[in-house]
Design a protein around this motif. Structure first.
Motif, PDB file in Angstrom:
ATOM      1  N   GLN A  62     -99.499  37.888  33.631  1.00  0.00           N
ATOM      2  CA  GLN A  62    -100.374  38.985  33.234  1.00  0.00           C
ATOM      3  C   GLN A  62     -99.730  40.316  33.568  1.00  0.00           C
ATOM      4  OE1 GLN A  62    -104.144  38.269  35.233  1.00  0.00           O
ATOM      5  NE2 GLN A  62    -105.032  37.531  33.330  1.00  0.00           N
ATOM      6  N   MET A  63     -99.894  41.283  32.660  1.00  0.00           N
ATOM      7  CA  MET A  63     -99.398  42.624  32.910  1.00  0.00           C
ATOM      8  C   MET A  63    -100.340  43.362  33.857  1.00  0.00           C
ATOM      9  SD  MET A  63     -98.415  45.564  30.105  1.00  0.00           S
ATOM     10  CE  MET A  63     -97.316  44.459  29.224  1.00  0.00           C
ATOM     11  N   PHE A  64    -101.668  43.172  33.655  1.00  0.00           N
ATOM     12  CA  PHE A  64    -102.679  43.772  34.519  1.00  0.00           C
ATOM     13  C   PHE A  64    -103.683  42.704  34.928  1.00  0.00           C
ATOM     14  CE2 PHE A  64    -101.474  47.446  31.779  1.00  0.00           C
ATOM     15  CZ  PHE A  64    -100.944  48.257  32.769  1.00  0.00           C
ATOM     16  N   ALA A  65    -104.278  42.893  36.096  1.00  0.00           N
ATOM     17  CA  ALA A  65    -105.249  41.919  36.591  1.00  0.00           C
ATOM     18  C   ALA A  65    -106.462  41.824  35.687  1.00  0.00           C
ATOM     19  CB  ALA A  65    -105.676  42.291  38.011  1.00  0.00           C
ATOM     20  N   THR A  66    -106.764  42.904  34.953  1.00  0.00           N
ATOM     21  CA  THR A  66    -107.955  42.930  34.095  1.00  0.00           C
ATOM     22  C   THR A  66    -107.675  42.435  32.678  1.00  0.00           C
ATOM     23  OG1 THR A  66    -107.474  45.254  33.624  1.00  0.00           O
ATOM     24  CG2 THR A  66    -109.087  44.790  35.357  1.00  0.00           C
ATOM     25  N   ALA A  67    -106.469  41.921  32.407  1.00  0.00           N
ATOM     26  CA  ALA A  67    -106.153  41.405  31.077  1.00  0.00           C
ATOM     27  C   ALA A  67    -107.133  40.291  30.706  1.00  0.00           C
ATOM     28  CB  ALA A  67    -104.726  40.887  31.035  1.00  0.00           C
ATOM     29  N   LEU A  68    -107.525  40.273  29.442  1.00  0.00           N
ATOM     30  CA  LEU A  68    -108.519  39.313  28.983  1.00  0.00           C
ATOM     31  C   LEU A  68    -107.929  37.915  28.832  1.00  0.00           C
ATOM     32  CD1 LEU A  68    -110.285  41.360  26.143  1.00  0.00           C
ATOM     33  CD2 LEU A  68    -110.926  41.198  28.560  1.00  0.00           C
ATOM     34  N   SER A  69    -108.788  36.935  28.917  1.00  0.00           N
ATOM     35  CA  SER A  69    -108.418  35.572  28.559  1.00  0.00           C
ATOM     36  C   SER A  69    -108.310  35.503  27.038  1.00  0.00           C
ATOM     37  CB  SER A  69    -109.489  34.597  29.035  1.00  0.00           C
ATOM     38  OG  SER A  69    -110.715  34.834  28.331  1.00  0.00           O
ATOM     39  N   ARG A  70    -107.696  34.431  26.521  1.00  0.00           N
ATOM     40  CA  ARG A  70    -107.606  34.308  25.071  1.00  0.00           C
ATOM     41  C   ARG A  70    -108.997  34.137  24.462  1.00  0.00           C
ATOM     42  NH1 ARG A  70    -104.169  35.502  27.101  1.00  0.00           N
ATOM     43  NH2 ARG A  70    -105.129  37.396  26.351  1.00  0.00           N
ATOM     44  N   ARG A  71    -109.926  33.544  25.189  1.00  0.00           N
ATOM     45  CA  ARG A  71    -111.292  33.404  24.686  1.00  0.00           C
ATOM     46  C   ARG A  71    -111.929  34.776  24.476  1.00  0.00           C
ATOM     47  NH1 ARG A  71    -115.332  29.490  25.021  1.00  0.00           N
ATOM     48  NH2 ARG A  71    -114.085  28.206  26.432  1.00  0.00           N
ATOM     49  N   ASP A  72    -111.814  35.659  25.470  1.00  0.00           N
ATOM     50  CA  ASP A  72    -112.439  36.976  25.354  1.00  0.00           C
ATOM     51  C   ASP A  72    -111.699  37.871  24.369  1.00  0.00           C
ATOM     52  OD1 ASP A  72    -114.480  36.342  27.061  1.00  0.00           O
ATOM     53  OD2 ASP A  72    -113.630  37.337  28.813  1.00  0.00           O
ATOM     54  N   GLU A  73    -110.364  37.728  24.292  1.00  0.00           N
ATOM     55  CA  GLU A  73    -109.626  38.515  23.307  1.00  0.00           C
ATOM     56  C   GLU A  73    -110.046  38.117  21.897  1.00  0.00           C
ATOM     57  OE1 GLU A  73    -105.073  39.813  22.032  1.00  0.00           O
ATOM     58  OE2 GLU A  73    -105.364  38.175  23.463  1.00  0.00           O
ATOM     59  N   PHE A  74    -110.220  36.828  21.671  1.00  0.00           N
ATOM     60  CA  PHE A  74    -110.691  36.350  20.376  1.00  0.00           C
ATOM     61  C   PHE A  74    -112.080  36.917  20.066  1.00  0.00           C
ATOM     62  CE2 PHE A  74    -112.936  33.132  17.779  1.00  0.00           C
ATOM     63  CZ  PHE A  74    -112.102  33.119  16.665  1.00  0.00           C
ATOM     64  N   ALA A  75    -112.944  36.949  21.083  1.00  0.00           N
ATOM     65  CA  ALA A  75    -114.301  37.469  20.885  1.00  0.00           C
ATOM     66  C   ALA A  75    -114.285  38.951  20.518  1.00  0.00           C
ATOM     67  CB  ALA A  75    -115.139  37.245  22.152  1.00  0.00           C
ATOM     68  N   VAL A  76    -113.365  39.722  21.115  1.00  0.00           N
ATOM     69  CA  VAL A  76    -113.254  41.145  20.787  1.00  0.00           C
ATOM     70  C   VAL A  76    -112.775  41.326  19.349  1.00  0.00           C
ATOM     71  CG1 VAL A  76    -112.059  43.297  21.316  1.00  0.00           C
ATOM     72  CG2 VAL A  76    -112.869  41.863  23.166  1.00  0.00           C
ATOM     73  N   ILE A  77    -111.789  40.535  18.940  1.00  0.00           N
ATOM     74  CA  ILE A  77    -111.294  40.635  17.572  1.00  0.00           C
ATOM     75  C   ILE A  77    -112.398  40.267  16.579  1.00  0.00           C
ATOM     76  CG2 ILE A  77    -109.637  39.687  15.907  1.00  0.00           C
ATOM     77  CD1 ILE A  77    -107.658  39.398  18.208  1.00  0.00           C
ATOM     78  N   GLU A  78    -113.183  39.257  16.904  1.00  0.00           N
ATOM     79  CA  GLU A  78    -114.336  38.919  16.062  1.00  0.00           C
ATOM     80  C   GLU A  78    -115.274  40.110  15.936  1.00  0.00           C
ATOM     81  OE1 GLU A  78    -115.693  34.367  15.976  1.00  0.00           O
ATOM     82  OE2 GLU A  78    -115.958  35.306  17.948  1.00  0.00           O
ATOM     83  N   LEU A  79    -115.569  40.740  17.057  1.00  0.00           N
ATOM     84  CA  LEU A  79    -116.476  41.881  17.086  1.00  0.00           C
ATOM     85  C   LEU A  79    -115.921  43.026  16.239  1.00  0.00           C
ATOM     86  CD1 LEU A  79    -119.116  42.856  18.474  1.00  0.00           C
ATOM     87  CD2 LEU A  79    -117.698  43.685  20.358  1.00  0.00           C
TER      88      LEU A  79
END
Length: 340
Positions: A62-79
């Motif tokens: 991870q580049m940053f501790a707050t980097a999203l999981s692939r599940r949450d990144e997918f959810a953001v792209i959906e949004l």
């Protein structure tokens, strides 16, 4: 069996399930870039014709501790996609692809390599419209109801979004096991000159040339949502303007392709805001500090032996360049610095 062959075998059942019994995965190729995540191009043959997808898969660090999981990144792209933002069409979240999480989205045709976008003659016309298009795209992202993004990291309690961003920078720098006096000085400057707070928005977190797809007509889509969060709009408004993301075209203040005025005018017109480059000065310094910390943490993944990588190691050489930029920006004699 190579990684490409293993990935082809692992994804084949999903291709059939999603696109039909006659669908086949004709080729799989690892795309360039991706210091934090892998991106694989998937070429399919389906009953409705050929199709190109991209599988974005965990790389391991991870580049940053707050980097999203692939599940949450997918959810953001959906949004974002459903809100009309130019983002790739999301297809599926896959929790286990060869032991690591991944998701699949549409493959957008165009250029993504920053140094090519800012220099290649064939992209001269797209460069003319890219700052305005990126301003409009960012306005659309910030226009998404932040309540729909409550699963993302963000301010706590009565904390303002700028204060939240500063707190994260403090935490990330504290986690670096080496002294970086220039970064500490930049952090002290940020503490001493807090900006005005505003309501949080859905921030992309890495909005810049290099994370967009550019075609003959300009902006095609926005990629790499792993740092999305609820934050201050000033973060996204300045991250793409720092020197590191001008790819050598220093005079073109916004992403090496245009000026801040073009970008901000388009954003302000779409959002009904009045952000000016001068009032975003604090966020420009914070953006440089954020990227400097990222170069340190990425290089340490290589130095520590966690993930030997020439690409990660090369990021370490950039730290000194960004330190110099931070020192320049906080200099009281800097032309954009007007004192307290």
């Amino acid at each position: 069996m190579t990684e490409t062959e293993a990935l082809t075998q692992a994804l084949a059942p999903w291709v059939v399930e999603r696109f039909g019994q006659d669908a086949t995965l004709s080729s799989v190729a690892l795309l360039a870039g991706g210091a934090s995540q892998q991106a694989w191009r998937l070429d399919l043959t389906t009953p409705n014709g050929p199709m190109a997808l991209v599988a974005r898969r965990d790389l391991g660090g991870q580049m940053f501790a707050t980097a999203l999981s692939r599940r949450d990144e997918f959810a953001v792209i959906e949004l974002a996609h459903h809100a009309g933002v130019p983002a790739p069409r999301p297809y599926a979240y896959l929790p286990d692809v060869l032991g690591k999480a991944a998701f699949v989205m549409a493959c957008l045709d165009g250029e993504t390599i920053g140094r090519r976008i800012v220099r290649e003659p064939r992209l001269a016309a797209p460069r003319q419209v890219l700052p305005q298009q990126m301003g409009l795209a960012l306005a659309a992202i910030h226009g998404i109801a932040v309540a729909k993004a409550d699963f993302l990291p963000g301010p706590q309690g009565h904390e303002g979004p700028a204060a939240y961003g500063l707190r994260l920078l403090e935490q990330e720098l504290a986690g670096v096991e080496a002294p970086y006096p220039a970064l500490e000085l930049g952090l002290a400057w940020l503490r001493a000159h807090p900006p005005s707070e505003t309501a949080p928005v859905l921030c992309h977190g890495d909005f810049r040339v290099g994370n967009v797809v550019v075609g003959e007509g300009g902006l095609v889509g926005v990629l790499d949502w792993e740092f999305a969060h609820r934050g201050h709009p000033g973060e996204d408004l300045t991250f793409g303007a720092i020197r590191a993301w001008r790819f050598g075209e220093v005079g073109q203040r916004y992403g090496g392709v245009g000026q801040m005025r073009e970008f901000l005018d388009a954003y302000n017109a779409a959002r009904g805001t009045r952000f000016e480059a001068r009032e975003l000065y604090w966020f420009e310094i914070a953006a440089n500090l954020k990227w400097a910390i990222a170069t340190v943490t990425q290089a340490r993944r290589h130095w520590s032996g966690q993930e030997p990588s020439l690409e990660l190691a090369s990021l370490g050489r950039m730290t000194a360049e960004i330190e110099l930029e931070i020192l320049s920006l906080i200099d009281p004699h800097h032309p954009r610095y007007a004192g307290d």
